[in-house]
Design a protein around this motif. Structure first.
Motif, short mmCIF file in Angstrom:
data_model
loop_
_atom_site.label_atom_id
_atom_site.label_comp_id
_atom_site.label_asym_id
_atom_site.label_seq_id
_atom_site.Cartn_x
_atom_site.Cartn_y
_atom_site.Cartn_z
N SER A 162 46.09 54.80 46.14
CA SER A 162 45.74 56.08 46.77
C SER A 162 44.96 55.88 48.06
O SER A 162 44.86 56.80 48.88
CB SER A 162 44.92 56.93 45.80
N LEU A 163 44.39 54.68 48.24
CA LEU A 163 43.62 54.37 49.46
C LEU A 163 44.52 53.79 50.55
O LEU A 163 44.02 53.34 51.59
CB LEU A 163 42.49 53.40 49.12
N ARG A 164 45.83 53.79 50.32
CA ARG A 164 46.85 53.43 51.31
C ARG A 164 46.72 52.02 51.89
O ARG A 164 46.55 51.83 53.10
CB ARG A 164 46.86 54.46 52.45
N PRO A 165 46.79 50.99 51.04
CA PRO A 165 46.90 49.63 51.58
C PRO A 165 48.28 49.44 52.20
O PRO A 165 49.20 50.23 51.93
CB PRO A 165 46.71 48.75 50.35
N SER A 166 48.45 48.42 53.01
CA SER A 166 49.77 48.16 53.56
C SER A 166 50.72 47.66 52.48
O SER A 166 51.90 48.00 52.45
CB SER A 166 49.69 47.15 54.71
N ARG A 167 50.19 46.83 51.59
CA ARG A 167 50.97 46.36 50.45
C ARG A 167 50.04 46.09 49.28
O ARG A 167 48.85 45.78 49.47
CB ARG A 167 51.79 45.12 50.79
N LEU A 168 50.58 46.23 48.08
CA LEU A 168 49.81 46.00 46.86
C LEU A 168 50.60 45.05 45.97
O LEU A 168 51.71 45.37 45.55
CB LEU A 168 49.53 47.32 46.13
N LEU A 169 50.03 43.87 45.71
CA LEU A 169 50.68 42.87 44.88
C LEU A 169 50.10 42.92 43.47
O LEU A 169 48.88 42.99 43.29
CB LEU A 169 50.50 41.47 45.46
N LEU A 170 50.97 42.89 42.48
CA LEU A 170 50.58 42.97 41.08
C LEU A 170 50.92 41.66 40.40
O LEU A 170 52.07 41.22 40.42
CB LEU A 170 51.32 44.12 40.38
N LEU A 171 49.93 41.03 39.78
CA LEU A 171 50.15 39.77 39.07
C LEU A 171 49.74 39.94 37.62
O LEU A 171 48.61 40.36 37.33
CB LEU A 171 49.35 38.64 39.72
N ASP A 172 50.64 39.60 36.69
CA ASP A 172 50.32 39.70 35.28
C ASP A 172 51.23 38.78 34.48
O ASP A 172 52.40 38.56 34.86
CB ASP A 172 50.47 41.14 34.77
N MET A 173 50.72 38.25 33.37
CA MET A 173 51.52 37.38 32.50
C MET A 173 52.45 38.18 31.60
O MET A 173 53.46 37.68 31.14
CB MET A 173 50.60 36.53 31.61
N SER A 174 52.09 39.43 31.30
CA SER A 174 52.86 40.25 30.38
C SER A 174 53.97 40.99 31.12
O SER A 174 53.70 41.79 32.02
CB SER A 174 51.94 41.26 29.68
N GLU A 175 55.21 40.73 30.73
CA GLU A 175 56.34 41.38 31.37
C GLU A 175 56.28 42.89 31.17
O GLU A 175 56.49 43.66 32.11
CB GLU A 175 57.65 40.82 30.78
N PHE A 176 55.98 43.32 29.94
CA PHE A 176 55.95 44.75 29.65
C PHE A 176 54.83 45.45 30.42
O PHE A 176 55.03 46.52 30.99
CB PHE A 176 55.78 44.99 28.15
N ALA A 177 53.63 44.84 30.42
CA ALA A 177 52.50 45.45 31.12
C ALA A 177 52.78 45.55 32.61
O ALA A 177 52.47 46.57 33.25
CB ALA A 177 51.23 44.63 30.87
N LEU A 178 53.40 44.50 33.18
CA LEU A 178 53.71 44.50 34.61
C LEU A 178 54.75 45.57 34.93
O LEU A 178 54.62 46.30 35.92
CB LEU A 178 54.21 43.12 35.03
N TYR A 179 55.77 45.67 34.09
CA TYR A 179 56.81 46.68 34.30
C TYR A 179 56.21 48.09 34.22
O TYR A 179 56.51 48.96 35.05
CB TYR A 179 57.91 46.52 33.26
N SER A 180 55.35 48.31 33.24
CA SER A 180 54.76 49.64 33.02
C SER A 180 53.93 50.09 34.22
O SER A 180 54.08 51.21 34.71
CB SER A 180 53.91 49.64 31.75
N GLY B 289 45.90 40.42 36.63
CA GLY B 289 45.74 41.20 35.40
C GLY B 289 46.03 42.66 35.65
O GLY B 289 45.39 43.55 35.08
N ALA B 290 47.03 42.92 36.51
CA ALA B 290 47.30 44.29 36.97
C ALA B 290 47.75 45.22 35.87
O ALA B 290 47.65 46.44 36.00
CB ALA B 290 48.36 44.26 38.08
N GLY B 291 48.26 44.67 34.77
CA GLY B 291 48.72 45.53 33.68
C GLY B 291 47.67 45.84 32.64
O GLY B 291 47.90 46.61 31.72
N GLY B 292 46.47 45.24 32.76
CA GLY B 292 45.40 45.48 31.80
C GLY B 292 44.71 46.81 32.02
O GLY B 292 45.02 47.55 32.97
#
Length: 640
Positions: free
Chosen positions: A302-320, A287-290
Motif C-alpha cells: 500500500s506504500l507503493r514500492p517499485s517492486r516487492l519480492l516475497l521469499l518463503d519455504m512454504s509453497e502454499f503460504a507463498l501462493y496464498s 518469511g512472506a507467507g507467515g
C-alpha cells in the motif's frame, strides 16, 4: 404462518397480489356504502366495472413501484409513502376512466375520495398486521433475542439489518444517555444500563450487540468490563470507518476479540517515517507467507514500492500471499511488481543473486521458527533457520549492497529460557557484529511480544476450546504475556526500521502484560458462559497442564536498563551488550559443525557461551536425543 415463512419468495409475492386482488374490490364497495349509506343492487351495478377495474389498475402500479418486492417482516414507515403514491395513481386512473366513459355523470366524486382513503388504510394496515404476525412467529422459533448497546445511528442501522435475517431479534436498546431513556427507536424501547439485569431476566436476552463503533478502545473496554458480570454473550460492530457506506450488515457483527479486551488505542503512524524505506524502492520480505511477514507485505504494497519480492519455504503460504497481494494491487490500482521466490534464507548464493539482480533496497527478515515447544524438540532446526538463516541472508545483503536490513525479533530473546529465544538473541548479536564490520548495509532489530492471531497463539485455541464446551488448557495460573495486534506490530516495525542508524535494537511498547488466567476467564464470561466452580458445576473447566519445555512465566522486553526514547512514542531504543565479530565468527563456525554432526549437547553448550543470559529451564528436549538416551536404543552415542 410458519408454512408461509418457508415458501419461496415468488410464491409469497403471488399470495400478496392475490390478496390485494380480492380486498381492493371490497374496499371500493365499502366506499360506496360509506358514501350512499345504502346497498342497493342498482348502485352496485352502476359501479360494477369500476369495482372490477380497481385491482386491475392498482396491482400493476404496485408492482411497478416495487411494493411487492418489500420484505414484509422488515418494512418501516417508508412504505407508507409508496402506498400513498401507488393508490393516488390508481385512483387518478379510475377517475380518468370514469370521466372518459360518462363525463362523471351519475358518479360521485366523494366515492373516489373515500376509496382513496380506504385503499391507503387497507394496504398499509395489511402490511403492518402481516409484519407483526411474522415477527411474532419468528419470536416463537429459535431466533436469538438480543439487546443493542448504543441507540445512535449505528444501533438503528443494526436493528434494521437484524430484522432482515432470521438469526437475531432486537428487543431492546441500551444507552447511557439519560435523555434517551424510555425513547422508542425503530419501534424498540431504549433502556439504561442500570436496568440491564432486570431486562435480561424479563425479556430472555441471550446476546448483547455493542453498536458504538466510534468509541476508542479504552472506552469500549470500560463498557465490556461493565457487561462481563452479566455472563452474557457480547458481540461488537466494526469500526466507524467501515460504515462509511451507511449500511451495516449482520455479518459485520463479530465476536469479542482479544484486542477488544486489551483496550489499547493505536497511535497514528508517521507517514514520512513509515514510507521512507519503501515508497519507490525495491523491498524484500523473508518469511512472506507467515503471520508477521504477510502483514508486512500488505502494508508495504500500500506504500507503493517499485517492486516487492516475497521469499518463503512454504509453497502454499507463498501462493496464498501472492494471490492476496494481487487482489490488493488490482483493488488499489497499484503499479507494484510482485515477485515470489520459493526457497530458504539458508541458500546464500541464491539470495545474493536475487538481491543483486533486482537491486533490493530494503529487507524485512521475518523468516523464523518461533513456536517455543516445537523448537525445543527440534533445536538444530531452530539454530539452522534462526541463526544461520539470519547470517546467510545478512551476508547476501552485504554482498548486494542492500541499504537497510530489519530483523523481526522477539521478547523471548531477552534472558531466554528456551532454544527459540536463544537463537533469536544470537541472531541479534550477529547483526550487531556485522553492523560494526561494514558500512554499506544498515542493520537493525525490532523486538516485541506476542502478536494476536499468529500461528500458535493461545487466543484461537481458547476460543475453540470454549466452543467445544471446554476444558480450557492453561499451562500455569500465574503466566503473563504481552500482546499486540499483527497490523499494529507490522506498522511499528516499518517505522522503527526507518530510524535505525546501525546495530540498533528497537523495542516496541507492548502496554501492560496480561495474565492469561484472567484472559481465559473473560473470554468465557463474554461468551455468555461461566467458569466451572461450586456454584456453576456445568461451567467451562480451566485446567492447568504445567509449563511446556522452555516456557517462562513472565516475558521481558529489555535485558538491561539502558533504554532511550525515539521520535515515536511506542518505539524505544535499547542499548544491549554486543560480541565483536572476531570473537563471534569462530563460535558460529563451531556451532555449525556441531549441528552437522547432531551433537545436541555441544549445540547447547555453544548457545550458552554465545548468549550469556541464556538460562535453560529444562534438559535437552530434542526428540532424537531423548530416544537415544533410552537403554538399548540403536545409534545411542557413546557419551551422554
Amino acid at each position: 404462518m410458519k408454512k408461509f415463512i418457508v415458501l419461496p419468495r415468488f410464491q409469497k409475492q403471488l399470495i400478496a397480489i392475490m390478496t390485494d386482488m380480492f380486498f381492493l374490490p371490497l374496499t371500493f364497495a365499502l366506499a360506496l356504502l360509506l358514501r350512499y349509506d345504502t346497498a342497493s343492487l342498482a348502485l352496485f351495478s352502476q359501479y360494477l366495472w369500476l369495482i372490477l377495474a380497481a385491482p386491475l389498475i392498482s396491482v400493476p402500479v404496485f408492482i411497478r413501484l416495487g411494493l411487492y418486492r418489500a420484505v414484509v417482516r422488515f418494512i418501516d414507515h417508508k412504505i407508507v409513502y409508496v402506498v400513498i403514491l401507488g393508490v393516488t395513481i390508481s385512483v387518478a386512473v379510475l377517475v380518468a376512466m370514469a370521466a372518459f366513459a360518462s363525463h362523471m355523470v351519475g358518479y360521485s366524486r366523494g366515492v373516489f375520495g373515500i376509496y382513496w382513503i380506504s385503499a391507503i388504510t387497507y394496504v398499509v394496515a395489511s402490511r403492518f398486521v402481516a409484519r407483526g404476525m411474522l415477527r411474532h412467529t419468528n419470536a416463537e422459533n429459535d431466533i436469538v433475542k438480543v439487546a443493542i448497546y448504543g441507540a445512535g445511528k449505528a444501533g438503528s442501522q443494526l436493528a434494521s439489518a437484524l430484522r432482515a435475517g432470521n438469526e437475531y431479534l432486537p428487543v431492546a436498546f441500551i444507552d447511557d444517555k439519560p435523555e434517551l431513556k424510555g425513547a422508542m427507536i425503530a419501534g424498540i424501547k431504549v433502556h439504561s444500563a442500570a436496568s440491564l439485569s432486570q431486562l435480561i431476566e424479563k425479556t430472555g436476552i441471550s446476546d448483547i450487540l455493542l453498536a458504538m463503533p466510534s468509541l476508542s478502545k479504552s472506552q469500549q473496554k470500560r463498557i465490556l468490563d461493565q457487561l462481563e458480570r452479566f455472563k452474557i454473550k457480547i458481540k461488537v460492530t466494526p469500526p466507524i470507518a467501515s460504515l462509511i457506506t451507511g449500511e451495516l450488515r449482520v455479518q459485520d457483527v463479530r465476536d469479542i476479540e482479544i484486542e477488544d479486551l486489551l483496550g489499547r488505542d493505536q497511535v497514528a503512524p508517521d507517514a514520512c517515517l513509515i514510507a521512507s524505506g519503501i515508497t519507490g524502492k525495491a523491498v524484500m520480505v523473508t518469511g512472506a507467507g507467515g503471520s508477521i511477514g504477510s502483514e508486512l507485505c500488505r502494508q508495504i504494497i500500500s506504500l507503493r514500492p517499485s517492486r516487492l519480492l516475497l521469499l518463503d519455504m512454504s509453497e502454499f503460504a507463498l501462493y496464498s500471499i501472492k494471490q492476496e497481494l494481487k487482489g490488493l494491487k488490482t483493488a488499489q490500482g497499484l503499479k507494484v511488481e510482485l515477485l515470489p521466490f520459493l526457497g530458504s534464507v539458508l541458500e546464500t548464493e541464491k539470495c545474493t543473486a536475487i538481491l543483486k539482480t533486482f537491486a533490493i533496497d530494503t529487507i524485512y527478515h521475518a523468516a523464523a521458527y518461533k513456536h517455543v515447544p516445537l523448537v525445543e524438540h527440534n533445536p538444530i532446526a531452530g539454530v539452522r533457520n534462526n541463526v544461520f538463516g539470519t547470517w546467510s541472508i545478512a551476508q547476501a545483503a552485504i554482498a548486494a549492497n542492500v541499504k537497510s536490513f530489519v530483523l523481526i525479533s522477539t521478547d523471548k530473546a531477552v534472558r531466554p529460557t528456551n532454544v527459540m529465544g536463544a537463537t533469536k538473541r544470537l541472531a541479534e548479536l550477529i547483526l550487531q557484529a556485522l553492523s560494526r564490520e561494514q558500512e554499506n548495509t544498515r542493520f537493525c532489530m525490532v523486538r516485541f511480544g506476542n502478536v494476536l492471531g499468529s500461528s500458535g497463539s493461545v487466543v484461537p485455541l481458547f476460543r475453540q476450546q470454549i466452543i467445544q464446551g471446554g476444558p480450557i488448557t492453561l499451562t500455569h495460573p500465574e503466566i503473563t504475556r504481552y500482546f499486540m495486534t499483527i497490523p499494529e506490530a507490522a506498522q511499528l516495525v516499518l517505522q522503527a526500521g526507518a530510524m535505525g542508524e546501525g546495530g540498533d535494537v528497537f523495542v516496541l511498547d507492548m502496554g501492560e502484560p496480561v495474565r492469561i488466567m484472567d484472559l481465559a476467564e473473560r473470554m468465557v464470561h463474554l461468551s455468555g458462559l461461566e467458569v466451572k466452580s461450586k456454584s456453576a458445576p456445568d461451567g467451562i473447566d480451566i485446567q492447568h497442564v504445567g509449563l511446556r519445555p522452555g516456557e517462562k512465566l513472565y516475558e521481558e522486553l529489555l535485558i538491561g536498563d539502558n533504554v532511550e526514547g525515539t521520535e515515536h512514542p511506542l518505539i524505544m531504543r535499547a542499548q544491549e551488550a554486543e560480541i565483536p565479530w572476531i570473537e563471534l565468527r569462530p563460535l558460529l563456525e563451531q556451532l555449525d559443525q556441531c549441528c552437522i554432526r547432531f551433537e545436541y549437547d555441544q549445540v547447547r553448550a555453544l548457545l550458552l557461551r554465545a548468549v550469556h543470559e541464556y538460562a535453560p529451564q529444562c534438559g535437552i528436549e530434542d526428540l532424537i536425543w531423548l530416544e537415544r538416551q533410552k537403554p538399548g536404543t540403536p545409534g545411542k552415542p557413546d557419551r551422554p
